[in-house]
Enzyme design. Structure first.
Site, PDB file in Angstrom:
ATOM      1  N   THR A 123      -0.002   7.819  -8.208  1.00  0.00           N
ATOM      2  CA  THR A 123      -1.006   8.701  -7.594  1.00  0.00           C
ATOM      3  C   THR A 123      -0.327  10.033  -7.290  1.00  0.00           C
ATOM      4  O   THR A 123      -0.273  10.909  -8.135  1.00  0.00           O
ATOM      5  CB  THR A 123      -1.616   8.070  -6.321  1.00  0.00           C
ATOM      6  OG1 THR A 123      -0.565   7.628  -5.454  1.00  0.00           O
ATOM      7  CG2 THR A 123      -2.495   6.882  -6.680  1.00  0.00           C
ATOM      8  N   LYS A 161       4.981   1.957  -7.672  1.00  0.00           N
ATOM      9  CA  LYS A 161       4.510   3.291  -7.343  1.00  0.00           C
ATOM     10  C   LYS A 161       4.587   3.466  -5.828  1.00  0.00           C
ATOM     11  O   LYS A 161       4.484   2.509  -5.058  1.00  0.00           O
ATOM     12  CB  LYS A 161       3.090   3.541  -7.850  1.00  0.00           C
ATOM     13  CG  LYS A 161       1.984   2.724  -7.221  1.00  0.00           C
ATOM     14  CD  LYS A 161       1.466   3.208  -5.891  1.00  0.00           C
ATOM     15  CE  LYS A 161       1.024   4.653  -5.961  1.00  0.00           C
ATOM     16  NZ  LYS A 161       0.593   5.119  -4.576  1.00  0.00           N
ATOM     17  N   THR A 200       2.261   2.660   0.950  1.00  0.00           N
ATOM     18  CA  THR A 200       1.240   2.699  -0.094  1.00  0.00           C
ATOM     19  C   THR A 200       2.043   2.491  -1.328  1.00  0.00           C
ATOM     20  O   THR A 200       2.422   3.409  -2.014  1.00  0.00           O
ATOM     21  CB  THR A 200       0.475   4.013  -0.203  1.00  0.00           C
ATOM     22  OG1 THR A 200      -0.137   4.259   1.022  1.00  0.00           O
ATOM     23  CG2 THR A 200      -0.621   3.903  -1.228  1.00  0.00           C
ATOM     24  N   GLU A 202       6.603  12.305  -0.456  1.00  0.00           N
ATOM     25  CA  GLU A 202       5.811  13.529  -0.554  1.00  0.00           C
ATOM     26  C   GLU A 202       6.514  14.682   0.181  1.00  0.00           C
ATOM     27  O   GLU A 202       6.659  14.659   1.398  1.00  0.00           O
ATOM     28  CB  GLU A 202       4.414  13.285   0.004  1.00  0.00           C
ATOM     29  CG  GLU A 202       3.610  12.314  -0.853  1.00  0.00           C
ATOM     30  CD  GLU A 202       2.275  11.932  -0.235  1.00  0.00           C
ATOM     31  OE1 GLU A 202       2.111  12.139   0.987  1.00  0.00           O
ATOM     32  OE2 GLU A 202       1.409  11.425  -0.973  1.00  0.00           O
TER      33      GLU A 202
END
Length: 311
Positions: A107, A129, A140, A214
């Site tokens: 993602t 992932k 996640t 991120e």
């Protein structure tokens, strides 16, 4: 099969818990882009539809299919699009499809994460992932592991390997609604999985997730020793790893051991631990030019030890 402990678990997690034969899983169907979390009973029905469509396409019982999803929370799933994707993907299955699979499940990841090792007659491969909403019980984070080895205790093997890998990472201190780790073993090699092989594969993927956090530019490894017990060591290590001040020091390459001291002191609030000064903290690597920084803290309270990786 290991699943998130988040109380707001997504529909695919509930389907795996309630409708899967976890000892007999033959397949997994994964949707990337929509977490199918906080989507009510329609979301649950959609996850069931994914399971049943995949089972029909592969000719296996529905209970043999795990369902995993990742992406935005609270948005209804475009189930017809997903079901069409299942049909198209089932007809295109190939023995060399691992690279395509690892790319398809990403993602916000900046790169696909996969690893394969061979030891003697045994092969193990995995795809994962994860980049945000990362702190165990897992993140996640999705991971799918395949091996041709014989596993006498697959549940125990997976639990132990996850404890030393995915349960030791944090990017932002947030627990996901969708974490899933699936281990499948065919036994075709006829020999048992060598000690440490599963651990090595999962740790490699866990470290890639931390590095791909991120906005991350550097990674850190914090080791706490001398704690009263392992649980205390982990609590202190996590407080340091999730401290915004420690993270900014890591980003800014500032060897500020005082930020380590305050985070550890917060975790041990009310305890008598003496002075947490530079004789007990090794944090020079915070100010280094390397992409990875090693940090250590000695507490002198017992034999407890823990390691946490962060970014």
């Amino acid at each position: 099969l290991l699943l998130t402990r988040n109380a707001a678990a997504a529909a695919p997690i509930r389907v795996c818990r309630e409708r899967c034969d976890q000892a007999g899983l033959r397949a997994a169907v994964v949707n990337s882009g929509n977490a199918n979390a906080a989507t009510g009973e329609q979301g649950y029905a959609d996850a069931v539809a994914m399971q049943e469509r995949t089972a029909a396409a592969l000719g296996v019982p529905a209970a043999a299919v795990a369902v995993a999803e990742t992406g935005t929370i609270g948005v209804p799933l475009d189930i017809e699009r997903v079901l069409g994707g299942i049909d198209a993907t089932a007809s295109a299955l190939a023995t060399g499809g691992g690279a395509d699979f690892s790319a398809a499940i990403t993602t916000t990841d900046r790169w696909p994460k996969r690893c394969a090792l061979r030891a003697g007659d045994v092969t193990i491969s995995a795809q994962a992932k994860g980049a945000g909403m990362i702190e165990p019980g897992f993140a996640t984070m999705l991971c799918f592991v395949q091996t041709d080895a014989v596993l006498t205790d697959p549940a125990g093997d997976l639990r132990r390997a996850v404890d030393s890998s995915f349960e030791r990472i944090t990017v932002d201190g947030q627990m996901s609604t969708n974490d899933t780790v699936l281990l499948q073993a065919s036994g075709a090699a006829g020999v048992e999985l060598p000690d440490g092989l599963l651990d090595a594969v999962l740790l490699q993927l866990a470290l890639e997730i931390v590095a791909d956090g991120e906005g991350a530019t550097r990674t850190g490894r914090i080791e706490v020793t001398g704690a009263a017990d392992p649980a205390e060591a982990e609590r202190v290590a996590r407080e340091i790893a999730n401290s915004p001040l420690v993270k900014t020091a890591l980003f800014g390459k500032a060897p500020n051991w005082g930020r380590i001291a305050q985070a550890a002191g917060k975790a041990l609030a009310g305890e008598d631990v003496g002075e947490l000064g530079p004789d007990r903290i090794r944090a020079e690597a915070l100010g280094g030019e390397e992409d990875e920084a090693e940090i250590a803290l000695a507490l002198d309270r017992g034999e407890g030890r823990a390691v946490v990786y962060f970014s």
